[in-house]
Design an enzyme around this catalytic site. Structure first.
Site, mmCIF file in Angstrom:
data_model
loop_
_atom_site.group_PDB
_atom_site.id
_atom_site.type_symbol
_atom_site.label_atom_id
_atom_site.label_comp_id
_atom_site.label_asym_id
_atom_site.label_seq_id
_atom_site.Cartn_x
_atom_site.Cartn_y
_atom_site.Cartn_z
ATOM 1 N N ARG A 73 -4.229 46.484 126.751
ATOM 2 C CA ARG A 73 -4.315 46.495 128.214
ATOM 3 C C ARG A 73 -3.394 45.442 128.811
ATOM 4 N NH1 ARG A 73 -7.779 43.504 131.256
ATOM 5 N NH2 ARG A 73 -9.379 43.348 129.640
ATOM 6 N N TYR A 125 5.144 61.707 151.173
ATOM 7 C CA TYR A 125 4.400 62.499 150.203
ATOM 8 C C TYR A 125 2.920 62.488 150.602
ATOM 9 C CZ TYR A 125 1.895 63.327 145.811
ATOM 10 O OH TYR A 125 1.022 63.786 144.871
ATOM 11 N N ASP A 200 9.910 53.998 147.641
ATOM 12 C CA ASP A 200 9.547 55.057 146.701
ATOM 13 C C ASP A 200 10.837 55.776 146.332
ATOM 14 O OD1 ASP A 200 8.737 57.297 145.338
ATOM 15 O OD2 ASP A 200 7.248 57.936 146.816
ATOM 16 N N LYS A 225 8.155 62.533 137.121
ATOM 17 C CA LYS A 225 9.230 63.401 137.603
ATOM 18 C C LYS A 225 10.513 63.224 136.763
ATOM 19 C CE LYS A 225 6.333 64.250 141.069
ATOM 20 N NZ LYS A 225 5.318 63.213 140.926
#
Length: 908
Positions: A73, A125, A200, A225
């Site tokens: 983690r 978005y 972004d 993406k």
């Protein structure tokens, strides 16, 4: 041992080492970015076995104490390799891999604190919009949505201390709008040095655009993406160059545990190696697809087209045009047919994959944004988004062409011997629904008069008891307030409130206290709390010389100026606002809420925040419902937006209003209201099926002290809890019975309804008398109307102690008897108003010539040619005004009939 945050594993070397020069005379060139994408080596993390592919360290824990890794983690070697590699190709000092693109944004937004302000684009978005809405609602962060394609629209919202973050996308998704990342970053740094510029970059990827090179502080990508490219994993990447931000980001990721898993890190590293070759192929095909659609006459959004807005800016800050484009068909149903007719293009909400995808954002990726907001932000419902993959371009074009043919969007022209676009039968209809009429081709916006109206209200049942948790029933009355905005064209703002101390004033627009106001974005809602700094500035400035003897006018002007400054910050229209009313002011009939609704509606029309649908052509049998849904959504948006701002004005006027009066003024009809608390969920509920009823409203003209009357009932409750408790319970029963009767009137019949209401009115009034809130004048009105031959039921309404009484008028009550009753009440010194209850809410006079009964110039009785009055003279600030003079001079008795005669009114 507690996990530790790995700070060394993500240490980055910007440049991949290149071979030594062959000779001092002929040094080697640095590797190109496409080469860097493939070369994933990290010089500080050599594999002990020399593997050519980064190993997957599929382990949750690592042995030892004080080593570089102890718990995955906090840090994992595979993830460190990935983060080093992404930082290298992003011109970043640090990179962080998390579980998704939205997880990346969530980590970034955790840098904000309550009270901070964030500036974001208006073409975002859908998931980004959803998360911003959440933090605005639950974290106390103010979000301004602005058009980031225009730096001048961003600058007014930058506050030197309050602005904590500016969130940008370029190109945006799905309209491919271009933001000047470099210029906006520069302006933000100069005006708000502590603000963080976040970009972004998902639509471009580091291969085509590296915003850190243009002044951004943090960049994030949905690595699902283009970085991955195969849609076989979920991932997000965050990059930055500031050590202070990197430490906070690392702390959050370690704390919440959303770091990317080792197996996904491995897959993402593998995907990045092919990013350059994938994107080169995808861009090349995207250009062909965009050019093809553009040649057919569709409106295409793609930075690679010569006339794309902001193309020069995009070419300056980016290395390519990307592989996402969108186009409009003019008809939502046609778009659905096109999407459903494709075979090679897969229907999916995402993009960036090796496979080509097609979608309709408004019903897929952006469906979480409500239709009204989508319309206000200019997002077409018929928009189709194409995400181009690596298939053969000829196959993709062929499949798209067949889909267009099958859907009827294009057809073969025998004359031209090629396929041409077929204009959709309902393109004009759908665009009429989606367009904002203000600013559209069918409207003159601020260059025309806007005539609005709103009804008053009457409390039918539940006065006073509502303060103690009892349900109240309120309904609109057909006595209305009217507001008219008239263009001035001289840089001034003026107002005249004829029925409120005959107030009139004029202000220079630029001298208003704009700097005292925190600006709002075009689609941004007003915060729950009033802007006290602005209120103080208005009271000290524009209203500083208005004496206390005109407190009503002062408060009304304060509400009007407050909303004007809040709503018109980016478009400071020069107008005159006049208000008239057939509603008695201060009589407990909701006159202030009616005024607030008129002022709010007029200013919302001027600021283009609410919409008037264009007039659609006749609907064919094939598509009978195309316009209805869109028009309904816009009307709902109009009403809800007007109600929110009217409630804001009511807060200014009354401090802590219930919201009943403005809701009735906006929506009309009848509703029930409960205050929160008392073991109940507070709120309002419309009474469906409520039919219009005739009432006589009689103004006693006795002033009342609402606060004193309410306090008196509260004191009585403290001293006699059982007595008052039984009265309140009886009123609660009346309200419940009245609600059932009004909602079920069609089932039980009109006569039965009137009998029931008559009995309940008499009973409710007795209970109010027992609470000590009646007045001799109100009792006189009650006795007069109850005496033979009238035999009518009357009760006080509102706070009592004066004000108005309401009398139910049966359907068969004769005109002769009504005339006698009115005369008798007038002789007693009262002002009676015969009206209907439960009618329409706010109204807007249709701006379209087809709906107008006016000529271009209004003729006074007996005139043949309209005179050039001062208001209409060419050099007048009111040049072009058509109804202002008559509006301000009509008597109250003539006003309603005259207003209705002007043309078609559009009501909620």
């Amino acid at each position: 041992m507690a996990p530790t945050i790995d700070t060394k594993a993500t240490a980055v070397h910007h440049d991949l080492p290149t071979p030594d020069p062959e000779t001092p005379i002929r040094p080697r060139q640095p590797y190109k970015l496409s080469t860097l994408c493939v070369a994933v080596e990290n010089p500080s993390m050599k594999d002990q076995y020399g593997s050519s592919s980064v190993p997957i360290y599929q382990s949750a824990t690592f042995k030892g104490v004080g080593n570089e890794y102890d718990y995955s983690r906090s840090g994992n070697p595979t993830r460190s390799h990935l983060e080093h590699h992404i930082a290298k190709i992003s011109s970043a000092a640090r990179a962080f891999a998390v579980s998704s693109g939205m997880a990346a944004l969530d980590v970034i937004l955790r840098l904000l604190r309550p009270g901070d302000e964030i500036i974001a684009g208006d073409d975002l978005y859908g998931g980004t919009n959803r998360l911003l809405t959440f933090i605005r609602t639950h974290v106390g962060v103010t979000v301004h949505h602005v058009d980031t394609t225009n730096p001048n629209a961003v600058i007014p919202f930058i506050h030197p201390t309050k602005t904590a973050m500016v969130l940008l996308e370029s190109p945006t998704n799905p309209l491919l709008k271009i933001a000047d990342l470099a210029l906006i970053s520069k302006e933000v740094k100069e005006r708000a040095p502590n603000a963080i510029v976040v970009v972004d970059n998902t639509m471009m990827s580091p291969y085509l655009q590296r915003p850190l090179e243009h002044g951004a502080d943090i960049v994030y990508d949905s690595a699902t993406k283009y970085l991955s490219g195969h849609h076989d994993l979920m991932a997000g990447m965050i990059t930055c160059n500031r050590d202070d931000l990197a430490k906070q980001i690392a702390f959050t990721i370690n704390s919440v545990g959303n770091a990317l898993t080792p197996i996904d890190c491995f897959l993402l590293l593998r995907g990045v190696k092919t990013m350059a070759v994938r994107m080169d192929r995808q861009q090349s095909t995207s250009q062909l697809v965009a050019t093809y659609l553009y040649s057919l006459g569709f409106k295409v959004h793609y930075p690679g087209l010569p006339d794309h807005p902001g193309r020069e800016i995009h070419q300056r800050i980016s290395d390519g045009d990307g592989a996402v484009l969108s186009f409009e068909t003019g008809d939502k149903e046609l778009s659905e047919k096109i999407v459903g007719s494709t075979r090679l293009w897969g229907i999916s909400v995402s993009f960036g994959c090796v496979n080509s995808l097609i979608s309709m954002p408004c019903v897929m990726s952006h469906a979480s944004i409500d239709p009204a907001t989508r319309a206000a932000r200019g997002l077409p419902e018929d928009l189709i988004r194409l995400c181009v993959g690596i298939e053969d371009s000829s196959d993709l074009l062929d499949d798209l062409e067949h889909a267009l043919i099958d859907a009827g969007a294009i057809a073969l022209s025998a004359q031209q011997n090629k396929y041409i676009r077929v204009p959709p039968a309902h393109a004009v209809l759908n665009k009429a629904v989606e367009q904002l009429a203000i600013g559209g081709s069918n409207s003159k916006g601020v260059d025309q008069e806007w005539f609005v109206s709103a009804p008053g209200k009457v409390i039918l049942f539940g006065e006073h008891a509502v303060v103690h948790g009892v349900t109240a029933i309120a309904a609109s009355v057909d006595l209305r307030c009217y507001g008219l905005t008239t263009p001035r064209n001289d840089g001034k703002l003026s107002a005249r409130f004829i029925d409120i101390d005959n107030f009139q004033a004029e202000w220079d627009i630029e001298s208003l206290p704009w700097d005292a106001s925190a600006p709002l974005g075009q689609t941004e809602r007003h915060p729950e709390d009033l802007d006290l700094q602005l209120i103080e500035a208005i009271q000290a400035g524009p209203l500083g010389e208005l004496g206390s003897d005109k407190s009503q006018a002062r408060n009304a002007a304060l509400a009007f100026l407050y909303m004007y400054i809040k709503l018109m910050n980016t478009h400071r229209a020069s107008v005159h606002f006049a208000v008239r009313a057939t509603l008695p002011v201060g009589a407990g009939l909701g006159s202030s809420a009616s005024f607030s609704t008129c002022a709010a509606t007029a200013l919302l029309l001027l600021s283009q925040r609410i919409t008037i649908p264009s007039i659609p052509p006749p609907i064919s049998a094939d598509h009978p419902h195309l316009s209805h849904h869109g028009r309904h959504a816009l009307e709902r948006h109009n009403a809800e937006e007007a109600n929110r701002w009217a409630f804001t004005a009511e807060k200014i006027l009354h401090g802590n209003p219930s919201g009943v009066d403005n809701s009735v003024a906006v929506f009309g009809g009848a509703l029930t209201y409960n205050r929160p608390g008392f073991g109940k969920t507070g709120g309002m509920e419309s009474i469906q099926g409520f039919g219009s009823l005739r009432f006589l409203l009689t103004n006693s003209k006795v002033p009342r002290d609402t606060k004193k009357l309410v306090a008196g009932v509260g004191l009585m409750k403290q001293e006699q809890p059982e007595v008052v408790g039984s009265i309140l319970k009886a009123i609660e029963n009346i309200s419940a019975q009245a609600k059932r009767s009004l909602a079920d009137s069609s089932e039980f019949g009109r006569d039965s309804l009137l009998r029931d209401l008559s009995a309940m009115i008499v009973e409710n009034h007795k209970h109010l008398v027992s609470l000590g809130v009646s007045h001799p004048s109100l009792e006189m009105i009650k006795e007069t109307t109850a005496a033979p031959p009238y035999n009518l039921s009357t009760k006080l309404t509102g706070a009592g102690g004066g004000g108005c009484a309401v009398t139910l008028i049966p359907d068969d009550f004769s005109e002769a008897m009504m005339k006698d009753l009115l005369s008798e009440l007038v002789e007693c010194g009262f002002d009676p108003y015969l009206t209907s209850v439960g009618g329409s809410g706010m109204g807007i006079l249709s701006p379209y010539p087809e709906h107008s009964n006016m000529s271009s110039k209004v003729l006074l009785p007996g005139q043949v040619t309209p005179p050039e009055t001062p208001d209409e003279a060419a050099d007048s600030p009111y040049a072009g005004a058509s109804i202002r003079s008559l509006f301000e001079t009509k008597s109250s008795s003539e006003l309603t009939v005259w207003a209705r005669s002007l043309g078609k009114w559009l009501y909620v």
